[in-house]
Design a protein around this motif. Structure first.
Motif, PDB file in Angstrom:
ATOM      1  N   LYS A 203     -34.020  25.035  13.845  1.00 32.56           N
ATOM      2  CA  LYS A 203     -34.540  23.683  13.625  1.00 32.56           C
ATOM      3  C   LYS A 203     -33.435  22.713  14.032  1.00 32.56           C
ATOM      4  O   LYS A 203     -32.532  22.407  13.248  1.00 32.56           O
ATOM      5  N   SER A 207     -34.673  17.376  15.954  1.00 30.06           N
ATOM      6  CA  SER A 207     -36.076  17.487  15.557  1.00 30.06           C
ATOM      7  C   SER A 207     -36.236  16.765  14.220  1.00 30.06           C
ATOM      8  O   SER A 207     -35.530  17.051  13.257  1.00 30.06           O
ATOM      9  N   THR A 214     -40.430  23.487  14.933  1.00 26.96           N
ATOM     10  CA  THR A 214     -39.205  24.275  14.936  1.00 26.96           C
ATOM     11  C   THR A 214     -39.223  25.095  16.220  1.00 26.96           C
ATOM     12  O   THR A 214     -40.159  24.989  17.022  1.00 26.96           O
TER      13      THR A 214
END
Length: 224
Positions: A203, A207, A214
């Motif tokens: 991850k 993000s 993910t």
């Protein structure tokens, strides 16, 4: 005519977050088309996947931030820190997307639907029988808002990317694939474990925390 006040507030909040996002600002400063470039950059720096001289396939490439990052990784050291967006290129990048992609120097782009045999045939022809070092996939379906349907469509894209990777990757090759936490996620992780000798879920900091997005990285494909 009535207006959707709640929707306007949500859109305004998203726009405010987007404009003030650290990675959005960094992308503008460094010339990337989207903040997504830093997701691949973080994955690459953690695992050392991308090296000059490689053949890389970028699935779901538009608007092109990942191909830009790959291109900069393939620029010679003399181009300076971070590489260069134009000029000499040590490596091969083949990008594919259903949407149009504004040209990136040195990147071969194929526009088409990854579900369609004709598109896959064009991609295979572009490879010219060469084995691939890395497949990166940022593909995602247009979401309908129906969770079960969206999960199934996302899973199909991941399975297609996985199948393509297993057919075309070198024995030491890698697949970087966007996935979403939710229904079917554990099954996809198991599928990756059956398909690769090493599997890394990541991850990236780039993000967004609120996103279910993910990435799964599979290294060293097993025999199909």
């Amino acid at each position: 005519m009535k207006t959707n006040t709640k929707s306007k507030k949500v859109n305004k909040a998203w726009l405010n977050d987007h404009v003030n996002d650290t990675y959005v600002k960094l992308a503008r400063k460094e010339g990337y088309r989207a903040r997504a470039a830093y997701k691949l950059k973080e994955i690459d720096e953690a695992l050392g996947l991308i090296r000059p001289g490689q053949l890389v396939v970028d699935l779901g490439a538009a608007p092109g931030a990942w191909s830009q990052y790959l291109r900069r990784r393939f620029a010679p050291a003399k181009a300076g820190s971070g590489g260069a967006a134009v000029g000499e290129l040590d490596g091969t990048i083949i990008a594919l997307d259903l949407a149009e992609l504004e040209p990136i120097e040195g990147v071969r782009f194929i526009q088409g639907d990854f579900h369609e045999p004709a598109t896959l045939a064009e991609l295979q022809a572009a490879l010219g029988g060469r084995a691939v070092d890395v497949v990166v996939s940022d593909m995602a379906p247009n979401l309908s808002g129906i969770a079960a349907s969206d999960s199934a469509r996302m899973a199909l894209l991941i399975e297609l990317a996985l199948e393509f990777a297993l057919i075309n990757l070198k024995p030491t090759g890698a697949l970087v694939c966007k996935v979403f936490h939710g229904s079917g996620h554990s099954q996809l992780v198991e599928l990756f474990k059956k398909s690769f000798r090493v599997v890394k879920p990541i991850k990236p900091k780039a993000s967004r925390d609120k996103s279910a997005e993910t990435f799964l990285v599979g290294i060293g494909p097993k025999k199909r």
